[in-house]
Design a protein around this motif. Structure first.
Motif, PDB file in Angstrom:
ATOM      1  N   VAL A  30       0.854  -1.195   0.000  1.00 40.16           N
ATOM      2  CA  VAL A  30       0.000   0.000   0.000  1.00 40.16           C
ATOM      3  C   VAL A  30       0.885   1.238   0.000  1.00 40.16           C
ATOM      4  O   VAL A  30       2.061   1.191   0.368  1.00 40.16           O
ATOM      5  N   VAL A 146     -11.312  -2.091  -0.423  1.00 42.73           N
ATOM      6  CA  VAL A 146     -10.301  -1.707   0.573  1.00 42.73           C
ATOM      7  C   VAL A 146     -10.778  -2.042   1.976  1.00 42.73           C
ATOM      8  O   VAL A 146     -10.008  -2.503   2.824  1.00 42.73           O
ATOM      9  N   ASN A 161      -1.760  -8.333   3.251  1.00 39.46           N
ATOM     10  CA  ASN A 161      -1.768  -7.691   1.938  1.00 39.46           C
ATOM     11  C   ASN A 161      -1.140  -8.564   0.868  1.00 39.46           C
ATOM     12  O   ASN A 161      -1.377  -8.356  -0.330  1.00 39.46           O
ATOM     13  N   ALA A 166      -3.841  -5.658  -2.470  1.00 33.43           N
ATOM     14  CA  ALA A 166      -4.200  -4.470  -1.686  1.00 33.43           C
ATOM     15  C   ALA A 166      -3.648  -3.190  -2.303  1.00 33.43           C
ATOM     16  O   ALA A 166      -4.320  -2.155  -2.318  1.00 33.43           O
ATOM     17  N   GLY A 167      -2.417  -3.263  -2.799  1.00 34.33           N
ATOM     18  CA  GLY A 167      -1.809  -2.079  -3.394  1.00 34.33           C
ATOM     19  C   GLY A 167      -2.535  -1.629  -4.642  1.00 34.33           C
ATOM     20  O   GLY A 167      -2.780  -0.433  -4.847  1.00 34.33           O
ATOM     21  N   GLN A 170      -5.943  -0.042  -3.692  1.00 31.73           N
ATOM     22  CA  GLN A 170      -5.802   1.304  -3.124  1.00 31.73           C
ATOM     23  C   GLN A 170      -5.426   2.315  -4.195  1.00 31.73           C
ATOM     24  O   GLN A 170      -5.942   3.436  -4.213  1.00 31.73           O
TER      25      GLN A 170
END
Length: 205
Positions: A30, A146, A161, A166-167, A170
């Motif tokens: 993230v 998220v 994550n 997740a990255g 986001q």
């Protein structure tokens, strides 16, 4: 207006530079984790520039007669950006601290208010309204993705994550919301008009 776009563009450049120099995996890492890298100072710098750009565009919208709620939501987004940058998240593996808590909830507020501003702008039929609405829908959908991992962890289910993109999720929120902000500014350059009882009036009025 030009200064608003300059701030957003410079902030985007700083963010891209940080990503290029950090060498982290953007799919799973993230954005907050980049603060712990050597060029981590670029993160609060970028967020501050985003906040400045948002404030300048909000002021331009206010002068153009935009809904006061739109202006308030854009200013809230900008303040949230400042808080995210001023209060860094906790290093991976550490329990949630006060700074980390402020960082997390400021990010949630920011992620939520920009799509709401986008929907209000689209309802006002500004130029690029269809694109603004589409980006707002994508931003809210990504925000839901998220939030889901946090809810899952609340029930004691381990989920890191590394188990989910997740990255990427986001970054989808951030990119779509910057898109909404940019289109809100671009709409002021060539505003549509509509006919009212008093004649022709700007759509933002």
């Amino acid at each position: 207006m030009v200064s608003g776009f300059t701030a957003i563009g410079t902030g985007t450049g700083a963010m891209l530079t940080l990503h290029a120099e950090a060498g982290l995996d953007p799919l799973h890492s993230v954005i907050s984790e980049y603060a712990f890298q050597a060029a981590g100072w670029l993160l609060p710098t970028s967020l501050t520039l985003f906040a400045l750009g948002s404030a300048l565009i909000a002021e331009a919208l206010r002068r153009a007669g935009a809904d006061r709620w739109v202006v308030a939501l854009l200013l809230t987004w900008g303040v949230s950006m400042l808080l995210i940058g001023a209060f860094p998240t906790d290093a991976p593996g550490l329990p949630l601290s006060l700074s980390g808590g402020i960082h997390r909830y400021a990010a949630f507020v920011a992620f939520l208010v920009m799509p709401l501003a986008g929907f209000l702008l689209a309802r006002a039929r500004i130029r690029y309204a269809r694109c603004v609405r589409m980006l707002s829908v994508l931003a809210l959908g990504a925000l839901l993705l998220v939030v889901i991992p946090y809810v899952v962890r609340m029930f004691g289910i381990p989920l890191s994550n590394d188990d989910i993109p997740a990255g990427l999720i986001q970054r989808t929120v951030v990119v779509t919301e910057l898109g909404v902000l940019a289109l809100a500014g671009l709409a002021l350059l060539r505003p549509l008009t509509r006919r009212s009882r008093g004649g022709i009036s700007p759509v933002l009025a």
